[in-house]
Design a protein around this motif. Structure first.
Motif, short mmCIF file in Angstrom:
data_model
loop_
_atom_site.label_atom_id
_atom_site.label_comp_id
_atom_site.label_asym_id
_atom_site.label_seq_id
_atom_site.Cartn_x
_atom_site.Cartn_y
_atom_site.Cartn_z
N GLU A 499 10.82 2.55 17.85
CA GLU A 499 11.19 3.95 17.60
C GLU A 499 10.44 4.51 16.41
N LEU A 500 10.40 3.75 15.33
CA LEU A 500 9.67 4.10 14.10
C LEU A 500 9.29 2.79 13.43
N PRO A 501 8.06 2.62 12.98
CA PRO A 501 7.70 1.34 12.34
C PRO A 501 8.67 0.98 11.23
N LEU A 502 9.05 -0.30 11.21
CA LEU A 502 9.97 -0.79 10.18
C LEU A 502 9.27 -0.88 8.83
N THR A 503 9.94 -0.45 7.80
CA THR A 503 9.40 -0.56 6.45
C THR A 503 10.35 -1.39 5.59
N GLU A 504 9.88 -1.73 4.40
CA GLU A 504 10.71 -2.51 3.48
C GLU A 504 12.02 -1.80 3.17
N THR A 505 11.98 -0.48 3.08
CA THR A 505 13.20 0.26 2.74
C THR A 505 14.23 0.23 3.85
N ARG A 530 1.76 -5.01 9.38
CA ARG A 530 0.64 -4.28 8.79
C ARG A 530 1.04 -3.85 7.39
N ASP A 531 0.10 -3.25 6.65
CA ASP A 531 0.39 -2.85 5.28
C ASP A 531 1.57 -1.90 5.20
N SER A 532 1.70 -1.04 6.19
CA SER A 532 2.75 -0.01 6.15
C SER A 532 4.07 -0.49 6.73
N GLY A 533 4.10 -1.68 7.33
CA GLY A 533 5.36 -2.16 7.88
C GLY A 533 5.16 -3.01 9.12
N TRP A 534 6.22 -3.11 9.94
CA TRP A 534 6.20 -3.90 11.16
C TRP A 534 6.18 -2.98 12.37
#
Length: 827
Positions: A499-505, A530-534
């Motif tokens: 739905e939306l790339p997963l990020t650390e937050t 990737r650098d921006s997330g999963w």
């Protein structure tokens, strides 16, 4: 040899929970039957009078083991918060409601303050109005916005039928408000041509968690304008979201919150539950948010007479010569017939689809002998019907065309039934919560009501009808919910990344188990870092990885062989036990025999027939210990909790004569085995304990097997499950423990929290198990104490007295504090 007791379906299908009986009931003596002259008031007979009429006839009065009288209660009014729009208050008054109950006003105040709230009050206490008043006010405010769509609200129900019923109610209530409120149902039955209108124009969308999971969230860009304006999310009947199903829904709601945040929305959650244990805690676990609690029920209640009914012993004998009681199915069919003849509007709740069909058929046949027109006023209602069939039955019940209905829990949570006089419950429904939910369906217009629990020939049912304090003097069970179950969490992480790339937050939103799972998902090639997330990188739909109702594959279609007509569906995981070759299948009062189950094409071919029997699948089970999390000494024995692997195979089926339940024969089946990794509680006994219990090697297997059967039957008193959610295995010498061992395990991948609850309450649970066996009147064991209708070993061997002595010895060494201090606690 291992003796086993497996859940009927090794999947995540769960049942409702969390209803609390009112606390001002007045216990009456056991074996008391209402007597005296009929009570006055209105044209309808009082529930006491109706019960007296049912108790007439040979041996009928002796079947009532206890009656509980819940007296009427006056209501407490309040005033609506001043922020509720005058137009909304006027619409409510036009519907005949001059003032809200105090709990309705309190819940509305929290909602208007932007605080998530759970309103946990009894059946028919007006929970819908408590959340509709602020929702309609907000929709009206939004309709006056100069630009854009205005505000929106989302309603989630556990069933399609309930969502459709709520739409009718909202449409009627909001009709004076004009086009400002545009309710619409969006589910699997919504025609394709209507779906675009719903996305673009509806501001109150009614759906279910399944459609939110598979349809709305994966397509969130198409829902952008709706989600951007989302102010409220209503979660109706939230007590149903328990176990694995509830854990799935909890993760779906976290995905919803995340997508809403992407569009700048932060909706308030309004939850409605029948009176529940710790409702704020359960609602918080479900939503992941702090939730305020409104649980002081200020609504009035009519008189309720609740009878416990035990069918009589018959002259028949079951397996190993055990005495057999008349079936709850036959007894319920008689009661439904008698109540219909009296003109008493009744719903009979039945645990199985087959049972609902059978009860309606028997009642129709008997009513036809009295008056053919009455036979047409009784029907069955269950899941698996086609949409048009469900709608027709719902309309007939609303209009009063139907006088009696034999229904599964599809109706318990399906539609808002008003005007019912009586409820008959065929077998304990698994939890006190569900029992009170079903009983509360009668008397929903404020009139007096009758509820009858008809006991099955089962350890728990027999225990309850002779220990009414376990029903009427105990709180309901706490909700068991584990969103961190890796089998639940992992697929939802994939769906969220799609739905939306997963990020650390995002990681804290989905719980503490996420950091350990993400590397595994990367290794499996499901997510890419990737650098921006999963990111989800596969072509398949990620949402298809999570089957939130645990069906575990495509439903098996039930097709009439001669015509190709689709009769209905059954969950894939249930197909081995429900539509195997030779199984009897009931649909809309007609009986079919399964000619062939084609697992490759997910089709069961059936032919109409009229066999004089029903069928019951039999299976075998093996279990191995993967990891022991916690171990507590019970004398020389041990109480343990941990992970296990269960291998099960359906190997045969029994043919049982209708009405009597007499076994006519057994036929072999050739179906593939299934493997399940789950959580279990198990206990071992040492040689010295066996010596003190006077259990010799010849008796050991039967004693362990009997204790296993009875403990599975009694666990629903302590956890929000029923015996079909759990399984068991007993082994005189298990290769992993090297001791005699009894296992009880969750019948769901990764566990559902039931075995964990059993571990925490082990002393009380096994004490009740021992009492249930010891107090049974039979000599050597029967279905009311230690025999199980689904035992893979044909209830052989069983040793009743050995089980009592063994449990007595084990419990004598149990710690006074039980296992609670050392048990793991689910988040």
């Amino acid at each position: 040899m291992a003796f086993n007791h497996l859940p009927a379906v090794m999947h995540d299908a769960l049942r409702p929970l969390s209803v609390t009986p009112v606390t001002d009931s007045m216990p009456m003596a056991r074996n008391h039957r209402p007597s005296g002259p009929p009570e006055s008031g209105g044209n309808s007979p009082s529930p006491r009078t109706v019960l007296d009429r049912l108790a007439t006839g040979a041996g009928r009065a002796a079947r009532i083991t206890h009656t509980e009288h819940l007296p009427p209660r006056a209501g407490r009014h309040a005033v609506w918060p001043d922020r509720i729009r005058a137009e909304v208050i006027n619409a409510i008054q036009r519907a005949g409601i001059d003032h809200p109950w105090a709990h309705q006003a309190a819940a509305a105040e929290h909602a208007l303050d932007g605080e998530s709230v759970v309103i946990a009050t009894g059946t028919a206490s007006g929970k819908s109005l408590a959340y509709l008043a602020p929702v309609l006010t907000t929709l009206l405010d939004g309709s006056e916005a100069p630009n854009g769509r205005g505000t929106t609200a989302l309603y989630l129900a556990p069933t399609k039928a309930l969502a459709a019923d709520q739409r009718r109610a909202v449409k009627a209530l909001a009709s004076p408000l004009g086009n400002s409120v545009r309710p619409a149902v969006y589910d699997g039955d919504t025609p394709v041509e209507e779906r675009e209108w719903v996305r673009q124009y509806a501001n109150y969308v009614l759906t279910n968690p399944d459609m939110l999971h598979r349809g709305i969230l994966p397509s969130h860009p198409r829902w952008a304008s709706f989600l951007r304006a989302l102010r409220y999310v209503v979660i109706d009947e939230c007590h149903t979201y328990r176990g694995v199903f509830g854990s799935h829904v909890a993760q779906v709601l976290r995905r919803l919150r995340r997508v809403c945040a992407r569009y700048g929305a932060n909706p308030v959650f309004l939850l409605a539950s029948a009176t529940a244990a710790e409702p704020a805690q359960a609602a918080g676990r479900l939503t992941g948010l702090p939730v305020h609690e409104v649980a002081d029920d200020a609504s009035p209640r009519g008189e309720l007479v609740f009878a416990l009914w035990e069918p009589p012993l018959t002259d028949l004998h079951g397996e190993k010569g055990a005495p057999v009681r008349r079936t709850a199915t036959a007894e319920t069919a008689d009661l439904l017939t008698d109540l219909t003849v009296q003109g008493v509007r009744t719903v009979a709740f039945v645990r199985s689809r087959r049972g609902a069909e059978l009860i309606s058929v028997i009642a129709q046949e008997r009513l036809a002998e009295v008056d053919r027109s009455l036979a047409r006023r009784v029907a069955a209602y269950r899941g698996g019907y086609l949409p048009e069939e469900r709608r027709a039955l719902e309309n007939a019940l609303h209009s009063g065309e139907l006088l009696g209905l034999a229904a599964t829990t599809a109706l318990e949570l399906g539609i808002d039934v008003s005007g019912l006089d009586a409820v008959v419950i065929a077998g304990y429904p698994g939890t006190r919560a569900s029992l009170w939910q079903q009983a509360g369906r009668a008397g929903r217009s404020g009139q007096g009501a009758l509820a009858i629990l008809v006991a099955r020939d089962d350890p728990l049912d027999t225990f309850l009808v002779h220990h009414p304090e376990a029903l009427f003097q105990q709180p309901v069970e706490s909700t068991v919910l584990d969103p961190d179950n890796p089998y639940v969490l992992a697929p939802h992480l994939c769906a969220a990344a799609a739905e939306l790339p997963l990020t650390e937050t995002d990681l804290t939103l989905f719980g503490p188990a996420v950091p350990d799972l993400l590397p595994q998902l990367e290794t499996a090639g499901l997510l890419r870092r990737r650098d921006s997330g999963w990111y989800w990188t596969r072509r398949e739909r990620a949402a298809d990885l999570a089957d939130i109702r645990g069906e575990g594959g495509s439903p098996v279609q039930i097709v009439e062989a001669g015509t190709g007509r689709l009769l209905g569906t059954v969950d894939e995981a249930a197909s081995h036990t429900a539509v195997h070759d030779g199984a009897v299948h009931l649909h809309q009062g007609r009986t079919y025999l399964v000619k062939r189950l084609d697992l490759a094409d997910s089709v069961a071919l059936v032919e109409e027939a009229n066999p004089p029997y029903s069928t019951t699948a039999r299976d075998t089970t093996a279990i191995s210990v993967l990891e022991t999390d916690t171990e507590i000494p019970w004398g020389e024995g041990r109480l343990c909790y941990g992970s296990v692997e269960v291998t099960n195979q359906v190997v045969s089926f029994l043919r049982r004569r209708l009405i009597t339940g007499e076994v006519l024969g057994e036929s072999k089946l050739d179906l593939p085995p299934r493997t399940l990794r789950t959580r279990a509680v198990w206990w071992t006994v040492a040689e010295d304990q066996l010596d003190r219990a006077r259990v010799n090697p010849e008796q050991l297997g039967g004693a362990l097997h009997a204790a296993e059967h009875a403990s599975i039957g009694m666990l629903p008193l302590f956890a929000t499950c029923d015996r079909w959610d759990i399984g068991g295995v007993s082994v005189p010498l298990h290769p992993d423990t090297l001791l005699p061992t009894v296992f009880v395990y969750d019948g769901h991948p990764g566990g559902a929290g039931f075995a964990e609850r059993a571990f925490r309450t082990a002393r009380e649970w096994l004490t009740a198990t021992r009492e249930a066996i010891a107090s049974c009147e039979c000599d050597a064991g029967c279905p009311s104490c230690i025999q199980s209708p689904k035992c893979g070993n044909g209830n052989d061997p069983l040793h009743k007295r050995g089980a009592v002595r063994l449990l007595t010895e084990l419990l004598s060494a149990a710690p006074d504090t039980g296992a609670e201090a050392d048990a793991p606690t689910l988040a």
